[in-house]
Scaffold this motif. Sequence first.
Motif, PDB file in Angstrom:
ATOM      1  N   PRO A 104      -3.518  35.600 -30.091  1.00 15.81           N
ATOM      2  CA  PRO A 104      -2.316  35.170 -30.822  1.00 15.81           C
ATOM      3  C   PRO A 104      -2.174  33.658 -30.928  1.00 15.81           C
ATOM      4  O   PRO A 104      -1.598  33.154 -31.888  1.00 15.81           O
ATOM      5  CB  PRO A 104      -1.178  35.777 -29.976  1.00 15.81           C
ATOM      6  CG  PRO A 104      -1.791  36.955 -29.305  1.00 15.81           C
ATOM      7  CD  PRO A 104      -3.203  36.565 -29.020  1.00 15.81           C
ATOM      8  N   TYR A 105      -2.690  32.927 -29.949  1.00 18.50           N
ATOM      9  CA  TYR A 105      -2.554  31.470 -29.946  1.00 18.50           C
ATOM     10  C   TYR A 105      -3.557  30.818 -30.889  1.00 18.50           C
ATOM     11  O   TYR A 105      -3.198  30.004 -31.732  1.00 18.50           O
ATOM     12  CB  TYR A 105      -2.729  30.948 -28.516  1.00 18.50           C
ATOM     13  CG  TYR A 105      -2.469  29.468 -28.355  1.00 18.50           C
ATOM     14  CD1 TYR A 105      -1.170  28.977 -28.310  1.00 18.50           C
ATOM     15  CD2 TYR A 105      -3.513  28.570 -28.236  1.00 18.50           C
ATOM     16  CE1 TYR A 105      -0.924  27.625 -28.151  1.00 18.50           C
ATOM     17  CE2 TYR A 105      -3.279  27.214 -28.074  1.00 18.50           C
ATOM     18  CZ  TYR A 105      -1.980  26.744 -28.030  1.00 18.50           C
ATOM     19  OH  TYR A 105      -1.738  25.402 -27.877  1.00 18.50           O
ATOM     20  N   ILE A 270       5.977  29.297 -26.739  1.00 20.90           N
ATOM     21  CA  ILE A 270       4.543  29.404 -26.982  1.00 20.90           C
ATOM     22  C   ILE A 270       3.789  29.331 -25.657  1.00 20.90           C
ATOM     23  O   ILE A 270       3.872  28.332 -24.943  1.00 20.90           O
ATOM     24  CB  ILE A 270       4.050  28.293 -27.923  1.00 20.90           C
ATOM     25  CG1 ILE A 270       4.700  28.441 -29.304  1.00 20.90           C
ATOM     26  CG2 ILE A 270       2.534  28.352 -28.063  1.00 20.90           C
ATOM     27  CD1 ILE A 270       4.264  27.391 -30.292  1.00 20.90           C
ATOM     28  N   ILE A 271       3.072  30.400 -25.352  1.00 19.81           N
ATOM     29  CA  ILE A 271       2.226  30.453 -24.159  1.00 19.81           C
ATOM     30  C   ILE A 271       0.834  30.851 -24.620  1.00 19.81           C
ATOM     31  O   ILE A 271       0.628  31.966 -25.092  1.00 19.81           O
ATOM     32  CB  ILE A 271       2.768  31.445 -23.125  1.00 19.81           C
ATOM     33  CG1 ILE A 271       4.139  30.984 -22.632  1.00 19.81           C
ATOM     34  CG2 ILE A 271       1.798  31.600 -21.954  1.00 19.81           C
ATOM     35  CD1 ILE A 271       4.799  31.943 -21.672  1.00 19.81           C
ATOM     36  N   GLY A 272      -0.087  29.926 -24.527  1.00 21.34           N
ATOM     37  CA  GLY A 272      -1.402  30.140 -25.109  1.00 21.34           C
ATOM     38  C   GLY A 272      -2.451  30.633 -24.146  1.00 21.34           C
ATOM     39  O   GLY A 272      -2.329  30.495 -22.926  1.00 21.34           O
ATOM     40  N   PHE A 273      -3.489  31.241 -24.720  1.00 23.63           N
ATOM     41  CA  PHE A 273      -4.760  31.557 -24.072  1.00 23.63           C
ATOM     42  C   PHE A 273      -4.722  32.754 -23.125  1.00 23.63           C
ATOM     43  O   PHE A 273      -5.770  33.148 -22.625  1.00 23.63           O
ATOM     44  CB  PHE A 273      -5.317  30.336 -23.328  1.00 23.63           C
ATOM     45  CG  PHE A 273      -5.642  29.183 -24.238  1.00 23.63           C
ATOM     46  CD1 PHE A 273      -6.709  29.253 -25.106  1.00 23.63           C
ATOM     47  CD2 PHE A 273      -4.859  28.046 -24.239  1.00 23.63           C
ATOM     48  CE1 PHE A 273      -7.010  28.201 -25.956  1.00 23.63           C
ATOM     49  CE2 PHE A 273      -5.146  26.985 -25.077  1.00 23.63           C
ATOM     50  CZ  PHE A 273      -6.229  27.071 -25.940  1.00 23.63           C
ATOM     51  N   VAL A 274      -3.548  33.345 -22.839  1.00 27.33           N
ATOM     52  CA  VAL A 274      -3.529  34.556 -22.019  1.00 27.33           C
ATOM     53  C   VAL A 274      -4.277  35.674 -22.736  1.00 27.33           C
ATOM     54  O   VAL A 274      -5.078  36.399 -22.138  1.00 27.33           O
ATOM     55  CB  VAL A 274      -2.080  34.985 -21.707  1.00 27.33           C
ATOM     56  CG1 VAL A 274      -2.062  36.323 -20.970  1.00 27.33           C
ATOM     57  CG2 VAL A 274      -1.380  33.927 -20.884  1.00 27.33           C
ATOM     58  N   GLY A 275      -4.037  35.801 -24.046  1.00 28.65           N
ATOM     59  CA  GLY A 275      -4.715  36.828 -24.832  1.00 28.65           C
ATOM     60  C   GLY A 275      -6.171  36.528 -25.096  1.00 28.65           C
ATOM     61  O   GLY A 275      -6.896  37.392 -25.605  1.00 28.65           O
ATOM     62  N   ILE A 322       5.428  26.573 -18.409  1.00 29.66           N
ATOM     63  CA  ILE A 322       4.332  27.512 -18.189  1.00 29.66           C
ATOM     64  C   ILE A 322       3.294  27.420 -19.298  1.00 29.66           C
ATOM     65  O   ILE A 322       2.092  27.609 -19.068  1.00 29.66           O
ATOM     66  CB  ILE A 322       4.897  28.955 -18.073  1.00 29.66           C
ATOM     67  CG1 ILE A 322       3.801  29.940 -17.678  1.00 29.66           C
ATOM     68  CG2 ILE A 322       5.546  29.389 -19.374  1.00 29.66           C
ATOM     69  CD1 ILE A 322       3.294  29.747 -16.282  1.00 29.66           C
ATOM     70  N   GLY A 323       3.730  27.099 -20.527  1.00 29.83           N
ATOM     71  CA  GLY A 323       2.786  26.950 -21.628  1.00 29.83           C
ATOM     72  C   GLY A 323       1.807  25.812 -21.415  1.00 29.83           C
ATOM     73  O   GLY A 323       0.647  25.878 -21.830  1.00 29.83           O
ATOM     74  N   GLY A 330      -6.599  27.613 -20.081  1.00 34.76           N
ATOM     75  CA  GLY A 330      -7.280  28.301 -21.166  1.00 34.76           C
ATOM     76  C   GLY A 330      -8.088  27.407 -22.076  1.00 34.76           C
ATOM     77  O   GLY A 330      -9.087  27.843 -22.647  1.00 34.76           O
ATOM     78  N   GLY A 331      -7.690  26.132 -22.233  1.00 37.70           N
ATOM     79  CA  GLY A 331      -8.421  25.224 -23.113  1.00 37.70           C
ATOM     80  C   GLY A 331      -9.877  25.071 -22.733  1.00 37.70           C
ATOM     81  O   GLY A 331     -10.780  25.294 -23.564  1.00 37.70           O
TER      82      GLY A 331
END
Length: 348
Positions: A104-105, A270-275, A322-323, A330-331
């Motif tokens: 999603p991100y 927006i919370i990235g990279f979990v998915g 947290i984002g 995740g980056g």
Amino acid sequence: MKDSRRKPHSARALFIGLPAALAALIVLATGLGYISISPREVILIVASRLGLGPDLLKGIDQVFPFVVAEVRLPRILTSAIVGSGLAVAGAVFQGILLNPLADPYTLGVSAGAAFGASLALVLDLTFLGLYTVPLAAFLGALVTLAAVIWLSWEDGRVSGNNLILSGVIVAAILAAGIGFIKYVADEQVAIIIFWLMGSFVSRSWLDVQLTLAAVLLGGGVAFFYARDLNILSLGQRSADSLGVDTNRVRLILLVAASLMTAVCVSVSGIIGFVGLIIPHLLRFLIGPDNRRLLPAAALAGALLLLGADTLTRVILPNEIPIGVLTALIGGPYFCYIFRRRRPAGGHD
């Protein structure tokens, strides 16, 4: 053969270990904070709130039940549910688009949901009450996803090579739009910044109910079509020959994944990279079968995001959004996956 035998054992170990680890982390995280509460007291307070015994709170400080039930537990459960929804959405996007970099991100869906939510906030839209912002986030996510797919469409299909680039382009445009909204906003600018950085501060039981409903609905649809999602990985021609309506299944799954993403973003920002991280790791451990991958992703995503939120809330000297933390984790992992999947000669 050796690897194929190891996968079922890995799956069994995960499905035993992940729920146990998640339950233990929920209890532990609920007790951690400025006011320290033991795991035993947390369990007794929760059991008392569930009506399992009127005498369970004897000997427990009267402040503890309020801290557990009204302050910490809504935040903890919301973070776990959001992590679960984002991980399942990432697994669905990767399965549909056959691209391990899709989530999603990176596809810009999270940015689209945040843009929709920000627009609803700055325009002070309240026609559906508390559900107005989630609806605006959902519409923003769908429009963004449609734009990304349209940009990456090539020769009658979605081009995996162009997909992530399209997501970056659309996300950059949305970032400019959100920047303009922040510029014209007055009192709401702090709330919009919240969307951009992500946080679970001051979450309530309404947030728990809203995210749980969306994740159960979207995740249930995804799991119902898990077999079809497996067949889609064979390619459209093979899937059509096996009786799968590829266009219909893709549309249903895209809407379900976007619903989960939109509602999660409307609550947490927006919370990235979990998915991105969770489905990729689990495919390595238990294989690509979505009938096992999706429930495992739900558990592992909840564990990851709850652990990250507990880290920022309790362990770090100052709580950071947290984002920001998930992006820092995740980056580099995104760069690692991108580098690994490139051909040896460096040419696409």
